[in-house]
Structures are given as C-alpha cells and as structure tokens.
Scaffold this motif. Structure first.
Motif, PDB file in Angstrom:
ATOM      1  N   TYR A 112      -7.978  -7.324   5.651  1.00 22.06           N
ATOM      2  CA  TYR A 112      -8.153  -5.903   5.966  1.00 22.06           C
ATOM      3  C   TYR A 112      -8.796  -5.151   4.796  1.00 22.06           C
ATOM      4  CZ  TYR A 112      -5.191  -6.549  10.102  1.00 22.06           C
ATOM      5  OH  TYR A 112      -4.675  -6.954  11.319  1.00 22.06           O
ATOM      6  N   ILE A 113      -8.428  -5.513   3.582  1.00 22.89           N
ATOM      7  CA  ILE A 113      -9.033  -4.878   2.404  1.00 22.89           C
ATOM      8  C   ILE A 113     -10.520  -5.206   2.327  1.00 22.89           C
ATOM      9  CG2 ILE A 113      -9.055  -4.880  -0.124  1.00 22.89           C
ATOM     10  CD1 ILE A 113      -5.995  -5.410   0.025  1.00 22.89           C
ATOM     11  N   GLU A 114     -10.859  -6.454   2.599  1.00 18.12           N
ATOM     12  CA  GLU A 114     -12.275  -6.862   2.567  1.00 18.12           C
ATOM     13  C   GLU A 114     -13.090  -6.129   3.624  1.00 18.12           C
ATOM     14  OE1 GLU A 114     -11.478 -10.915   3.171  1.00 18.12           O
ATOM     15  OE2 GLU A 114     -11.150 -11.381   1.056  1.00 18.12           O
ATOM     16  N   MET A 115     -12.512  -5.963   4.809  1.00 19.73           N
ATOM     17  CA  MET A 115     -13.239  -5.270   5.864  1.00 19.73           C
ATOM     18  C   MET A 115     -13.378  -3.779   5.552  1.00 19.73           C
ATOM     19  SD  MET A 115     -14.335  -7.509   7.849  1.00 19.73           S
ATOM     20  CE  MET A 115     -15.072  -6.326   8.974  1.00 19.73           C
ATOM     21  N   ALA A 116     -12.359  -3.185   4.952  1.00 24.79           N
ATOM     22  CA  ALA A 116     -12.471  -1.783   4.537  1.00 24.79           C
ATOM     23  C   ALA A 116     -13.594  -1.623   3.531  1.00 24.79           C
ATOM     24  CB  ALA A 116     -11.144  -1.308   3.932  1.00 24.79           C
ATOM     25  N   ARG A 117     -13.666  -2.562   2.579  1.00 23.87           N
ATOM     26  CA  ARG A 117     -14.757  -2.540   1.594  1.00 23.87           C
ATOM     27  C   ARG A 117     -16.110  -2.641   2.288  1.00 23.87           C
ATOM     28  NH1 ARG A 117     -16.016  -7.892  -2.093  1.00 23.87           N
ATOM     29  NH2 ARG A 117     -18.228  -7.495  -2.399  1.00 23.87           N
ATOM     30  N   MET A 124      -0.070 -11.924   3.001  1.00 25.85           N
ATOM     31  CA  MET A 124      -0.980 -11.800   1.875  1.00 25.85           C
ATOM     32  C   MET A 124      -2.424 -12.000   2.312  1.00 25.85           C
ATOM     33  SD  MET A 124      -1.291 -14.199  -1.548  1.00 25.85           S
ATOM     34  CE  MET A 124       0.396 -13.934  -2.069  1.00 25.85           C
ATOM     35  N   ARG A 125      -2.642 -13.016   3.162  1.00 33.61           N
ATOM     36  CA  ARG A 125      -3.992 -13.314   3.652  1.00 33.61           C
ATOM     37  C   ARG A 125      -4.489 -12.244   4.621  1.00 33.61           C
ATOM     38  NH1 ARG A 125      -6.494 -16.982   0.399  1.00 33.61           N
ATOM     39  NH2 ARG A 125      -5.214 -18.848   0.093  1.00 33.61           N
ATOM     40  N   VAL A 126      -3.616 -11.825   5.524  1.00 33.09           N
ATOM     41  CA  VAL A 126      -4.016 -10.804   6.504  1.00 33.09           C
ATOM     42  C   VAL A 126      -4.356  -9.501   5.790  1.00 33.09           C
ATOM     43  CG1 VAL A 126      -3.335  -9.521   8.560  1.00 33.09           C
ATOM     44  CG2 VAL A 126      -2.574 -11.882   8.268  1.00 33.09           C
ATOM     45  N   GLY A 127      -3.494  -9.117   4.850  1.00 35.30           N
ATOM     46  CA  GLY A 127      -3.757  -7.895   4.100  1.00 35.30           C
ATOM     47  C   GLY A 127      -5.049  -7.968   3.322  1.00 35.30           C
ATOM     48  N   PRO A 132       2.193  -3.836   2.366  1.00 37.73           N
ATOM     49  CA  PRO A 132       2.122  -2.566   1.634  1.00 37.73           C
ATOM     50  C   PRO A 132       2.062  -2.703   0.118  1.00 37.73           C
ATOM     51  CG  PRO A 132       4.286  -2.861   2.658  1.00 37.73           C
ATOM     52  CD  PRO A 132       3.386  -3.901   3.229  1.00 37.73           C
ATOM     53  N   GLN A 133       2.854  -3.605  -0.457  1.00 40.21           N
ATOM     54  CA  GLN A 133       2.844  -3.699  -1.915  1.00 40.21           C
ATOM     55  C   GLN A 133       1.549  -4.314  -2.434  1.00 40.21           C
ATOM     56  OE1 GLN A 133       6.696  -5.636  -2.637  1.00 40.21           O
ATOM     57  NE2 GLN A 133       7.500  -3.667  -3.292  1.00 40.21           N
ATOM     58  N   GLN A 134       0.986  -5.240  -1.689  1.00 40.40           N
ATOM     59  CA  GLN A 134      -0.315  -5.793  -2.071  1.00 40.40           C
ATOM     60  C   GLN A 134      -1.381  -4.705  -2.063  1.00 40.40           C
ATOM     61  OE1 GLN A 134      -2.605  -9.734  -0.874  1.00 40.40           O
ATOM     62  NE2 GLN A 134      -2.724  -8.289   0.792  1.00 40.40           N
ATOM     63  N   ALA A 135      -1.402  -3.912  -0.996  1.00 41.87           N
ATOM     64  CA  ALA A 135      -2.418  -2.863  -0.876  1.00 41.87           C
ATOM     65  C   ALA A 135      -2.250  -1.803  -1.962  1.00 41.87           C
ATOM     66  CB  ALA A 135      -2.343  -2.217   0.507  1.00 41.87           C
ATOM     67  N   ARG A 136      -1.019  -1.446  -2.270  1.00 41.52           N
ATOM     68  CA  ARG A 136      -0.750  -0.384  -3.245  1.00 41.52           C
ATOM     69  C   ARG A 136      -1.256  -0.746  -4.639  1.00 41.52           C
ATOM     70  NH1 ARG A 136       2.616   4.253  -4.020  1.00 41.52           N
ATOM     71  NH2 ARG A 136       4.095   4.166  -5.739  1.00 41.52           N
ATOM     72  N   PHE A 191      -9.053   0.169   8.541  1.00 44.38           N
ATOM     73  CA  PHE A 191      -8.665  -1.113   7.956  1.00 44.38           C
ATOM     74  C   PHE A 191      -7.778  -0.919   6.732  1.00 44.38           C
ATOM     75  CE2 PHE A 191     -11.992  -3.044  10.591  1.00 44.38           C
ATOM     76  CZ  PHE A 191     -11.360  -4.233  10.940  1.00 44.38           C
ATOM     77  N   LEU A 192      -7.959   0.148   5.999  1.00 48.54           N
ATOM     78  CA  LEU A 192      -7.060   0.448   4.889  1.00 48.54           C
ATOM     79  C   LEU A 192      -5.641   0.696   5.387  1.00 48.54           C
ATOM     80  CD1 LEU A 192      -9.296   2.805   2.721  1.00 48.54           C
ATOM     81  CD2 LEU A 192      -8.512   0.517   2.073  1.00 48.54           C
ATOM     82  N   VAL A 193      -5.537   1.417   6.490  1.00 45.82           N
ATOM     83  CA  VAL A 193      -4.216   1.688   7.074  1.00 45.82           C
ATOM     84  C   VAL A 193      -3.562   0.382   7.512  1.00 45.82           C
ATOM     85  CG1 VAL A 193      -3.022   2.771   9.014  1.00 45.82           C
ATOM     86  CG2 VAL A 193      -4.780   4.039   7.767  1.00 45.82           C
ATOM     87  N   ARG A 194      -4.347  -0.510   8.089  1.00 46.69           N
ATOM     88  CA  ARG A 194      -3.819  -1.810   8.509  1.00 46.69           C
ATOM     89  C   ARG A 194      -3.355  -2.624   7.303  1.00 46.69           C
ATOM     90  NH1 ARG A 194      -8.480  -3.630  12.891  1.00 46.69           N
ATOM     91  NH2 ARG A 194      -8.023  -2.040  14.477  1.00 46.69           N
ATOM     92  N   ALA A 195      -4.131  -2.575   6.218  1.00 47.62           N
ATOM     93  CA  ALA A 195      -3.745  -3.300   5.006  1.00 47.62           C
ATOM     94  C   ALA A 195      -2.419  -2.787   4.476  1.00 47.62           C
ATOM     95  CB  ALA A 195      -4.831  -3.168   3.939  1.00 47.62           C
ATOM     96  N   ARG A 196      -2.245  -1.472   4.520  1.00 50.07           N
ATOM     97  CA  ARG A 196      -0.992  -0.881   4.060  1.00 50.07           C
ATOM     98  C   ARG A 196       0.169  -1.291   4.954  1.00 50.07           C
ATOM     99  NH1 ARG A 196       0.381   5.632   3.421  1.00 50.07           N
ATOM    100  NH2 ARG A 196       2.576   5.348   2.854  1.00 50.07           N
ATOM    101  N   LYS A 197      -0.064  -1.365   6.238  1.00 47.96           N
ATOM    102  CA  LYS A 197       1.008  -1.675   7.174  1.00 47.96           C
ATOM    103  C   LYS A 197       1.454  -3.122   7.063  1.00 47.96           C
ATOM    104  CE  LYS A 197       2.191  -1.505  12.108  1.00 47.96           C
ATOM    105  NZ  LYS A 197       1.722  -1.143  13.481  1.00 47.96           N
ATOM    106  N   VAL A 198       0.506  -4.050   6.939  1.00 48.62           N
ATOM    107  CA  VAL A 198       0.865  -5.463   6.981  1.00 48.62           C
ATOM    108  C   VAL A 198       1.374  -5.983   5.644  1.00 48.62           C
ATOM    109  CG1 VAL A 198      -1.423  -6.428   6.401  1.00 48.62           C
ATOM    110  CG2 VAL A 198       0.124  -7.705   7.894  1.00 48.62           C
TER     111      VAL A 198
END
Length: 415
Positions: free
Chosen positions: A351-356, A345-348, A379-383, A370-377
């Motif tokens: 990655y979202i913050e860095m993409a922003r 949850m924290r890692v994802g 996925p449901q949080q990013a979605r 970084f969006l791709v990384r957020a999805r990988k680590v």
C-alpha cells in the motif's frame, strides 16, 4: 561545480534547523553545507537537476533510491536525511523506553550464563520465539519491545549452559531468530545502527545452529541494508553468497530451500530495479516465479520469508514502481489480491508503494486512499516509514488547502 569539504572541515558545522522538516529540506541543508549546487549534486548522484529541485522543495517524494544516491554523495547516513528516528512519535507510542533494554540485551551475547536466569525447557522457549516472529511479521512493535529482551537473556544463558548437540543447535537457532526480530524492530523504527548489530549477532548464532538457510536469510537482510545506502552491486554480491549457502542444504528441493532461494531472487530483482536494469529485473523475477511455482502455494511462515506466488506478484508491482514504470505498476496491481493469511508487513508495504506511485503520477485521491489502507493494515509500520511521511508531505504541499482526512494523516505521523 562545488567541492566537498574534508571530514575535519565538516565536523565544524552544525546542522541548521529547516523551516520545513522533510527529507528534501534536509537534503538541501546538507547540500549547502557541502558547498554543492543542485546541478553538482545531480551530476554526482546520477540524477536529474529537476529531480533534486522537486525533492528539495517537497513537491516530489524523496524515494529510497534518490535518498540513497544523494546520501552517498553528501557523505551522510540515510537515516539522518530521513529524520529518523522519529523520537516524538516513539515517545507517544511508548516505544522509546524499549530501545535501551534491547540495546543492553544485544550486548549480553558473550557474557556467559546469567546466574539470575533459569531457562525453561527448549520447547516452551521455541514456542515463544515463534510467536515473536509472527508479531514481527504483523509489525506489532510493542509486544516485540516488551518481550524480546527477556527472551534474548534466557536464550543466551541457555546456549551458554548447553553442551554441543541437538538442543544446543535448537537454542542457537531460536536465539538467531530473536536477533532477526531485533533487527526488524530496530530497522523499522529508525535505529539502523542497532539493526546492524542485531544482524551481525543473527549471523553469529546461525553459524552455531549450523543452518545454511538461516544464514542465507541473514544475508538477504544484509542486502536490504546495503540497498538502503544505494550500494546495488554489493547487495547483489551478498545475495550471491546466500545462494552458495543454499547449495550446502541436504535437500535443495525442499519447500524451505525453495522459499529462501525465491526470496533471494526477489532481493536481487529489487537491487536491479534500483540500478534501473530492467532486463536483470525480468531475469530475477522469472527465477523467483519458478521457485514459487515449484512450491505451488504461499508459505508466509516458512523461514519467515513470506514467499509464494502472491509475493512474486507483489514484487512485480514493486520493481515496476522502482523502475519508474508507474503505469505498468498500476496495471499489475489490479491483478494482485492478498489472502487473509498474508503478512501485514508485506501488505502494508504494498500500500505504501502504491501511494508513492500515485503521488508521483500526480493523483492525490488514490494516493491518499492507499495511505489510509497502509495505516489500517499495519499502523505501526506506516507511522514510522519515511516514505509515508514523504508521500503525505508531497500531497499536502501540492494543494492550497488540505482535506481533513489528509491533515489527519499528517498529524498522525507527526507532521
């Protein structure tokens, strides 16, 4: 400057469907319904007109602080502006069918024992609750939705049958943690009203468990809900109450107390960053760093606060992004390395913050990476994270033709 219609007048309107389904478009729709110009909205929300214009056109991310500021002026819930919950994606992931059972389970809190339920030994139930909490930290929403209602029913019955004593406090503590998981699940998938109810139930059972640290964790989450609405000052007041609760702990220098204290300092730092108070951010981050140094290691599963030196470094980056110090955020990010055991949850979220940040800097390739990384680590949080959709939308609209990888991300989140 336009005037804001009365509540009675507002109820006569029906929100028109925008040609572009993004947060900025919804802000523009509500602004027009409230008969406000971009300049008037900017003045009342303490933002620049240029920011409002770019967000409405979808050329700049509708960040949490921007959405909170305009939502307060427009008198609309943040979730409404973000378009949450994302029902189509919930149906695709079979998560929509979990909302009703969870809502019903939350309503059982004062109904007494269920004659159809025979609770298991408390040790077995505690083990299941711990696994559920671990799942929440890993953003495994399907397991949460399928297992949580049953545990809520079992623990509610158990607590109703037990006499005051150690086992009752253990059952109350486990039930409080179940409500925490319910909050995390409902909040992440966009059911914020349900999340608020779960948080209230959590506080009620934490009192029954006689656990000041659990009550402080609940106040930490409450401060996050207040920040979502842009209420920085009340968020800080709630965190202050959390610190007073920690003063009631028998061992204030224990790892548990230090971890919860440090987490509250990080919550204050984010609130100060949203208020653009850089000096206060520095002070709170310094206090959090002191707590982390006293512990000397990351303790991701201690009161599920995910606290430690790694998390402090993460918040150094997050507060820099929130303050608009994007170059500093990128610089600090180079020094941040997550251990394998760090909660997804924290890692994802990082990655979202860095993409922003990279999107705001106009750097498409690293933002997409970084969006791709957020999805990988996670996925449901990013979605289901509104900022992911905002960032993808900004990247798409800035280009004449989106690369296949970015188009794939957009389709995945339902854009």
């Amino acid at each position: 400057m336009g005037t804001v219609p009365s509540v009675e007048a507002r109820t006569e309107f029906t929100m028109p469907q925008s040609n572009e389904e993004h947060t900025g478009a919804r802000i523009a729709d509500y602004r027009k319904l409230r008969q406000l110009t971009q300049t008037a909205l900017a003045q009342r929300s303490f933002l620049s007109r240029g920011t409002i214009a770019k967000v409405e056109r979808g050329l700049a991310p509708a960040t949490p602080s921007v959405v909170a500021a305009v939502a307060r002026v427009l008198q609309v819930d943040v979730a409404e502006l973000n378009g949450q919950p994302y029902t189509s994606e919930l149906r695709q992931d079979h998560l929509d069918r979990l909302i009703s059972p969870l809502s019903e389970a939350l309503d059982m809190y004062d109904l007494g024992p269920d004659p159809h339920i025979t609770p298991r030994p408390i040790d077995q139930v505690e083990s299941d609750v711990r696994a559920l909490c671990a799942g929440a930290s890993a953003t495994e929403y399907k397991d949460i939705g399928s297992k949580l209602p049953g545990l809520l029913g079992e623990l509610t019955t158990m607590a109703s049958l037990l006499s005051p004593g150690e086992n009752y406090r253990r059952a109350a503590s486990s039930l409080s943690w179940c409500y925490w998981v319910a909050y995390e699940f409902a909040y992440r998938v966009g059911y914020h009203d349900l999340a608020t109810i779960a948080l209230e139930r959590m506080g009620w059972m934490a009192e029954q468990a006689q656990d000041p640290l659990l009550l402080a964790i609940r106040l930490n989450k409450r401060s996050s809900m207040l920040l979502r609405r842009g209420n920085n000052q009340m968020s800080l007041q709630v965190v202050t109450r959390g610190h007073r609760l920690i003063g009631q702990v028998e061992q204030p220098e224990s790892v548990e107390a230090l971890a919860v204290t440090g987490s509250l300092h990080l919550a204050s730092a984010i609130a100060a960053a949203q208020a653009k108070d850089a000096d206060a951010v520095t002070g709170y981050m310094g206090l959090a760093r002191e707590m982390a140094k006293k512990i000397g290691r990351d303790v991701p599963d201690v009161y599920w606060s995910s606290f430690g030196l790694t998390n402090v470094q993460h918040f150094d980056v997050a507060t820099s992004v929130e303050l608009g110090e994007l170059g500093e955020a990128v610089k600090l990010s180079k020094k941040l390395h997550f251990p394998e055991t760090h909660p997804r949850m924290r890692v994802g979220r990082y990655y979202i913050e860095m993409a922003r940040a990279y999107a705001q800097m106009g750097k498409t390739e690293p933002a997409e990476r970084f969006l791709v990384r957020a999805r990988k680590v996670a996925p449901q949080q990013a979605r289901y994270h509104p900022l992911v959709r905002e960032t993808i939308g900004v990247l798409v609209r800035r280009q004449r033709r989106s690369p296949e990888s970015l188009s794939s991300l957009a389709a995945w989140v339902g854009m």
